[in-house]
Write a protein that holds these residues in place. Structure first.
Motif, PDB file in Angstrom:
ATOM      1  N   SER A 492     -13.945  12.276  -6.575  1.00 32.00           N
ATOM      2  CA  SER A 492     -14.061  10.753  -6.620  1.00 32.00           C
ATOM      3  C   SER A 492     -13.201  10.314  -7.724  1.00 32.00           C
ATOM      4  CB  SER A 492     -15.373  10.501  -6.775  1.00 32.00           C
ATOM      5  OG  SER A 492     -16.311  10.796  -5.623  1.00 32.00           O
ATOM      6  N   LEU A 493     -13.012  11.127  -8.799  1.00 36.64           N
ATOM      7  CA  LEU A 493     -12.290  10.603 -10.028  1.00 36.64           C
ATOM      8  C   LEU A 493     -10.856  10.553  -9.724  1.00 36.64           C
ATOM      9  CD1 LEU A 493     -14.337  12.177 -13.040  1.00 36.64           C
ATOM     10  CD2 LEU A 493     -14.392   9.877 -11.911  1.00 36.64           C
ATOM     11  N   ALA A 494     -10.554  11.533  -8.949  1.00 37.35           N
ATOM     12  CA  ALA A 494      -8.836  11.668  -8.518  1.00 37.35           C
ATOM     13  C   ALA A 494      -8.550  10.467  -7.822  1.00 37.35           C
ATOM     14  CB  ALA A 494      -8.826  13.145  -7.529  1.00 37.35           C
ATOM     15  N   ILE A 495      -9.609   9.999  -6.823  1.00 38.68           N
ATOM     16  CA  ILE A 495      -9.202   8.630  -5.972  1.00 38.68           C
ATOM     17  C   ILE A 495      -9.267   7.541  -6.976  1.00 38.68           C
ATOM     18  CG2 ILE A 495      -9.983   7.192  -4.367  1.00 38.68           C
ATOM     19  CD1 ILE A 495     -11.400   9.727  -2.872  1.00 38.68           C
ATOM     20  N   VAL A 496      -9.941   7.599  -7.921  1.00 39.86           N
ATOM     21  CA  VAL A 496     -10.071   6.385  -8.782  1.00 39.86           C
ATOM     22  C   VAL A 496      -8.782   6.351  -9.853  1.00 39.86           C
ATOM     23  CG1 VAL A 496     -11.293   5.506 -10.740  1.00 39.86           C
ATOM     24  CG2 VAL A 496     -12.520   5.840  -8.816  1.00 39.86           C
ATOM     25  N   GLY A 497      -8.371   7.658 -10.224  1.00 40.05           N
ATOM     26  CA  GLY A 497      -7.044   7.561 -11.110  1.00 40.05           C
ATOM     27  C   GLY A 497      -5.955   7.290 -10.343  1.00 40.05           C
ATOM     28  N   PHE A 498      -5.803   7.761  -8.983  1.00 43.73           N
ATOM     29  CA  PHE A 498      -4.589   7.504  -8.228  1.00 43.73           C
ATOM     30  C   PHE A 498      -4.394   5.735  -7.719  1.00 43.73           C
ATOM     31  CE2 PHE A 498      -2.895   6.725  -3.865  1.00 43.73           C
ATOM     32  CZ  PHE A 498      -1.602   7.640  -4.178  1.00 43.73           C
ATOM     33  N   VAL A 499      -5.738   5.463  -7.342  1.00 41.83           N
ATOM     34  CA  VAL A 499      -5.620   4.059  -6.974  1.00 41.83           C
ATOM     35  C   VAL A 499      -5.620   3.314  -8.244  1.00 41.83           C
ATOM     36  CG1 VAL A 499      -7.236   2.025  -6.301  1.00 41.83           C
ATOM     37  CG2 VAL A 499      -7.434   4.177  -5.015  1.00 41.83           C
TER      38      VAL A 499
END
Length: 553
Positions: A492-499
């Motif tokens: 989830s953190l990976a998605i948050v950072g990418f977005v």
């Protein structure tokens, strides 16, 4: 009688077209100095900056030296001789929550440090007061981390008290030492210089400030290697000695008090809100519309078009920071949850909190590589690697780190207990380190260069505050910062950072190039830098190139 200087604003790369030859003096000047296609280079860093960098190295040695053992100190029980050292036995969720609280408070208190320094006592006194507070907190931590104190039940209360006190001291130091370092370089305009090789180059103040912040952060990460000592002391001896090492390492440099327009800035923002924009809040615009009498602050001599423009620049910098917490929630993981992840892997005698040192080690190598090779090569090929693009790349690298941590956690769950070697974690730390070189260094540079001179501590504090906001978010993630949720937490953190990185680029990354103010000709005065090596047959005339601030006095 000297001529009044003529100022023309043109985009970079079109400077040659802007030159007008009103007399033979300007023609001689243009032919001898004003040449197209000159390479931009940074200036020499003032020697005093090196002293301040050494001071920051010592402060960071202290902070990271005490932070390194904290996660194990809180999470694991006190069992002398155990593979994983500990003291409080509170578990991973509470260890992550308390660690994030410490980061939140330390970085949130930078705002207090900036206000105290700018509004009341100045940078030097603020740093001295903060260092005294810092030492008191460390003393409490050392005293309550002894085996007797742990067995007697006073360790937890001592830890919480020391976190509050040390965090307050950290904020007072962080808010002020960074802008003080950058303020040692006072040149506001670019100038042309002839190198010993005969090449003529443009010495750019912005590149100089960029270099200063890169080496400043390099020193920060030299200091951040202190856990290499403290985590081994923690494992081999005891926590009290590990915390004692940073206690004896404090030193600071004096800076002068510059005063603060914090109240006046608030009034300027109020006028801008009432007038629906900073351009409308300028006294010239207010006079034109007959509204200047409506605001008492607009009648003050210090309230000028330039002062309003400076506040506008500071607000612009703060807008850039709005998405930074979503980067830092990824960054924070290397100081807590990845340490716990290492504890689930095959250590082979390696302390589970040792690998966090891969972050500063990677930065110590990567920052000089960027400064000495990558950035000069980009400038040579006229590639403008703007700050906004650096930050976007940093966001994406942090996201990749969390993807790696998520996949690794998946295999840890699938594999026999402690069967995966701990050093397989290395890419997660290195990717975060590379991202820091783009996000943190550039963020500090933006905070300094876009803020009014007297508000630099406050704007820098607001940059550090984004780490506090990220830590506060991570406190809310404490319930899922433990098995069996860690795969999805990292993912989830990976998605948050990418977005967040993509949104940052869409909002700020496609900005057009800023025009370059060019002063075509001027009689020299103490305000101007003259290239003494450049041949001029028309007296001491000089072409000045700059991007934002220049004087025509």
């Amino acid at each position: 009688m000297s001529e009044s200087p003529k100022i023309t604003v043109v985009p970079e790369g079109q400077i040659e077209r802007s030159v007008t030859y009103s007399d033979s003096r300007k023609r001689t000047l243009a032919e001898s100095i004003h040449e197209p296609g000159l390479r931009r280079v940074p200036d020499r860093i003032p020697w005093v900056v090196g002293l301040i960098i050494l001071v920051e190295l010592g402060e960071r040695f202290t902070y990271f030296g005490l932070s390194g053992p904290l996660h194990n100190y809180i999470k694991n029980p006190y069992v002398p001789g155990a593979d994983l050292p500990g003291a409080l036995g509170k578990g991973q969720a509470i260890a992550s929550a308390l660690g994030n609280f410490f980061k939140f408070w330390a970085y949130a208190s930078t705002v207090l440090g900036a206000v105290v320094a700018d509004q009341y006592v100045g940078k030097f006194k603020a740093i001295v007061i903060a260092s005294g507070i810092y030492i008191i907190g460390l003393t409490i931590l050392v005293a309550t981390a002894t085996p007797a104190a742990i067995k007697g039940g006073s360790a937890f209360g001592g830890l919480v008290a020391s976190m509050v006190i040390i965090g307050l001291g950290t904020g007072g130091i962080k808010a002020n030492v960074t802008p003080f370092c950058a303020e040692q370089y006072r040149k506001g305009s670019a100038f042309i210089k002839t190198l010993k090789s005969g090449e003529r180059v443009i010495v750019d103040p912005e590149l100089t400030v960029e270099r200063m912040f890169m080496w400043f952060y390099w020193a920060v990460n030299i200091g951040a290697l202190s856990p290499l000592i403290t985590v081994n002391v923690e494992a081999k001896v005891s926590f009290w000695l590990a915390f004692l090492i940073p206690l004896v390492n404090k030193m600071y440099i004096k800076t002068e008090h510059r005063g603060s327009p914090i109240v006046e800035t608030a009034k300027t923002v109020y006028v801008a809100i009432a007038e629906k924009g900073f351009d409308n809040a300028k006294p010239s615009a207010l006079r034109e519309r007959g509204r200047i009498e409506k605001y008492s602050v607009a009648l003050e001599t210090a309230y000028t078009d330039q002062s309003v423009e400076e506040v506008k620049g500071g607000i612009r910098a703060c807008k850039l920071f709005l998405l930074f917490p979503f980067y830092f929630i990824c960054w924070v993981q290397i100081w807590n949850n990845l340490i716990s992840q290492a504890g689930q892997m095959a250590l082979h005698g390696t302390p589970n909190d040792l690998l966090q040192n891969l972050d500063p080690i990677a930065l110590i190598i990567f920052i000089p590589f960027l400064d000495l090779f990558v950035y000069p090569a980009l400038r040579h090929f006229k590639i403008n690697f703007r700050p906004e693009l650096k930050i976007t790349l940093g966001f994406l690298m942090a996201s990749m780190s969390m993807v790696y941590a998520s996949v690794l956690q998946h295999y840890i769950y699938k594999s026999p207990l402690q069967s995966i070697h701990v050093w397989i974690q290395t890419p997660a730390y290195v990717l975060v380190a590379f991202s820091e070189a783009f996000v943190v260094v550039t963020g500090l540079e933006i905070a300094y260069t876009n803020a009014p001179e007297s508000l630099r501590s406050l704007v820098s504090a607001l940059f550090w505050l984004t780490i506090g906001v990220a830590a506060a978010i991570c406190i809310g993630l404490a319930p899922v910062s433990q098995g069996p949720y860690l795969v999805w937490m990292y993912g989830s953190l990976a998605i948050v950072g990418f977005v967040a990185g993509i949104i940052f680029y869409l909002l700020f990354g496609r900005a057009s190039l800023v025009p370059v103010p060019v002063l075509e000709s001027v009689e020299t005065s103490p305000s101007w830098r003259v290239d003494e090596e450049a041949p001029t047959s028309a007296g001491k005339n000089v072409v000045i190139l700059g991007k934002d601030k220049f004087s025509n006095s």
